[in-house]
Design an enzyme around this catalytic site. Structure first.
Site, mmCIF file in Angstrom:
data_model
loop_
_atom_site.group_PDB
_atom_site.id
_atom_site.type_symbol
_atom_site.label_atom_id
_atom_site.label_comp_id
_atom_site.label_asym_id
_atom_site.label_seq_id
_atom_site.Cartn_x
_atom_site.Cartn_y
_atom_site.Cartn_z
ATOM 1 C CB SER A 122 -9.016 -0.447 3.102
ATOM 2 O OG SER A 122 -9.886 -1.115 4.313
ATOM 3 C CG HIS A 123 -9.363 2.821 6.245
ATOM 4 N ND1 HIS A 123 -8.372 1.691 6.287
ATOM 5 C CD2 HIS A 123 -8.254 3.552 6.422
ATOM 6 C CE1 HIS A 123 -7.614 1.304 6.892
ATOM 7 N NE2 HIS A 123 -7.717 2.904 7.201
ATOM 8 C CE LYS A 179 -6.558 -4.990 2.331
ATOM 9 N NZ LYS A 179 -8.948 -5.157 2.170
ATOM 10 C CG ASP A 189 -11.853 -2.852 0.818
ATOM 11 O OD1 ASP A 189 -12.251 -2.089 1.463
ATOM 12 O OD2 ASP A 189 -10.636 -3.901 0.643
ATOM 13 N NE ARG A 244 -3.661 -0.047 2.146
ATOM 14 C CZ ARG A 244 -4.834 -0.453 2.925
ATOM 15 N NH1 ARG A 244 -5.644 -0.074 4.103
ATOM 16 N NH2 ARG A 244 -5.009 -2.039 3.188
ATOM 17 C CG ASP A 259 -14.187 -0.998 4.180
ATOM 18 O OD1 ASP A 259 -14.810 -1.349 4.032
ATOM 19 O OD2 ASP A 259 -12.894 -1.284 4.521
ATOM 20 C CG ASP A 273 -12.592 -5.091 3.177
ATOM 21 O OD1 ASP A 273 -12.727 -4.435 3.976
ATOM 22 O OD2 ASP A 273 -11.544 -6.463 3.432
ATOM 23 N NE ARG A 274 -12.129 -1.425 7.595
ATOM 24 C CZ ARG A 274 -11.340 -0.012 8.024
ATOM 25 N NH1 ARG A 274 -11.900 0.035 9.309
ATOM 26 N NH2 ARG A 274 -11.701 0.917 7.345
ATOM 27 C CG HIS A 321 -11.062 -6.428 8.885
ATOM 28 N ND1 HIS A 321 -11.544 -6.820 7.193
ATOM 29 C CD2 HIS A 321 -10.048 -5.598 9.331
ATOM 30 C CE1 HIS A 321 -10.708 -5.131 7.362
ATOM 31 N NE2 HIS A 321 -9.907 -4.797 7.514
#
Length: 446
Positions: A99-100, A109, A241, A15, A239, A243-244, A326
């Site tokens: 992500s965020h 990832k 992407d 990242r 978020d 996933d959360r 998560h």
């Protein structure tokens, strides 16, 4: 090649800012290195809605095909969709997302077939070394790129976690923050009898409305207002992407990641029977308490998806949760999915007939600070200073510094993705929590 590898290779992903830390050349090298590391004839690739993603994906795919592997491009997707594809299609995958993080960031990832994690303890350092060595000679027979849409299969899989209780016409508001939830959330809810309203569903990686970081209370305000305005039963905040997820109850009160972990753990243990359940070390003490009360065995681990997934594989745990939102499921290839967690909680609401504020009450046992971030010049030195100040208390270094003083405890750890120290603190009541937060922050910031 942009930046230094040490700056972009984190504990469990790659990242950095684009293009000064992460650019097309680096993405190309990572693609070639990952294809050789994975050793699979096919690599799955997906991306979020960030403007930089398209060029980075193209370069990565050139690296993969140049190494002799084929690419199956899944297009824009949530991270948990990529993990689902890696599990259901039994192929390694790469998800381009930060992500965020703000719009100038992007990242990668990585996972192996079956959605197995790739982190510092499971191959990421090998990939980093291969990238540092430079591009090897291209394969004699380059691979090809094809495209595949697995969104409907993913949506059906997510819905399968809803449970067996008769569904009720609950009103749901989802704030997708211009992230990938705008794509996947409506598809998952399409065949369900819930009334869904999506806030900021347009895919826009510049995040024009608010940051896609639902752990920060200020980013929940629009969702909280809308829940009250439309008398919704639950609010879901995703978020970037997707996933959360973080929940908001019908009174617009936020539900912490720890509290959601406890609720979902109880449901999964009641559904599948006794067994291990994973929680990371910054989850509330309520989490291991609830796990034991429902016949489970709590297993404490470090923060981060690669560590959680590896521990789930070792223990056979049915579920794992993190305070950061998560939630991991054995029957989801041990991968995390905020939407699956949402389905479990919606199933609990349908089964109980209670509002979320009542459903959460037995699990809501302590007062927590939330995650408080502080930028410091020397994180390691600050951690040692705080450790010395609490030398008489129980301490461990599983991940950063955890100090347990009985009636209250805290964890202080450096961020894996940003130049920050993260404080999480819990106490018996709100007044004690606020007092102890002030005490620890004074040490950190002095």
């Amino acid at each position: 090649m942009a930046g230094t590898l040490d700056a972009v290779f984190k504990a469990y992903d790659i990242r950095g800012t684009v293009p000064d830390q992460l650019d097309a050349e680096l993405a190309h090298r990572v693609g070639a290195a990952f294809a050789r590391f994975a050793g699979s004839p096919t690599v799955l690739v997906a991306r979020d809605m960030r403007p930089s993603g398209e060029a980075l994906v193209a370069a990565f795919e050139d690296g993969v095909t140049g190494a002799g592997a084929d690419v199956v491009d899944l297009g824009m997707a949530s991270t948990d969709l990529l993990y689902f594809a890696a599990g259901s299609l039994d192929a390694p995958g790469a998800m381009f997302t930060a992500s965020h993080n703000p719009a100038q960031y992007n990242g990668i990832k990585l996972c192996l077939s079956g959605a197995r994690p790739v982190g510092v303890d499971s191959g990421l350092l090998d990939i980093k070394a291969a990238v540092a060595d430079g591009a090897p000679a291209p394969a004699a027979h380059p691979g090809s790129v094809s495209h595949r849409d697995v969104l409907d299969d993913y949506a059906a899989h997510v819905r399968s976690f809803l449970g067996t209780a008769p569904t009720k016409p609950l009103r749901v508001v989802a704030d997708t923050a211009n992230g990938m939830g705008g794509l996947v959330v409506p598809r998952v809810f399409a065949d369900l009898p819930f009334e869904l309203e999506v806030l900021y569903g347009e895919l826009d990686g510049t995040f024009p409305n608010h940051p896609a970081d639902p752990i920060q209370p200020e980013n929940l305000r629009d969702l909280q207002r809308r829940v009250i305005d439309v008398s919704a039963d639950i609010g879901l905040a995703f978020d970037g992407d997707a996933d959360r997820v973080f929940l908001v109850d019908e009174r617009a009160e936020p539900v912490s990641g720890s509290l959601t972990t406890a609720m979902v753990a109880a449901s999964m243990l009641d559904r599948y029977g006794p067994g291990p359940v994973i929680h990371n070390l910054i989850c509330s003490k309520a989490v291991p308490e609830v796990i034991r009360e429902h016949g489970g065995s709590p297993v404490r681990t470090r923060v981060g998806h690669s560590f959680i997934k590896a521990t789930m594989a070792e223990t056979g745990a049915v579920f794992g949760g993190e305070h950061s939102g998560h939630y991991y499921f054995r029957d989801n290839y041990r991968a995390d999915s905020g939407l699956i967690a949402s389905m479990v909680v919606l199933g609990m609401l349908c089964a109980s007939g209670e509002p979320l504020s009542s459903l959460r009450a037995p699990f809501d046992r302590y007062a927590d600070s939330g995650e408080i971030n502080t930028t410091v010049d020397d994180p390691a030195a600050v951690i040692e200073k705080v450790a010395a100040a609490f030398a008489g208390a129980d301490q461990d270094r599983l991940d950063g510094l955890t100090v347990d003083l009985g009636d209250w405890w805290f964890n202080l750890r450096p961020s894996n993705t940003e130049p920050l120290l993260r404080l999480n603190l819990e106490a018996r009541d709100r007044a004690a929590c606020e007092s102890h937060v002030a005490e620890v922050l004074a040490l950190i910031r002095s």
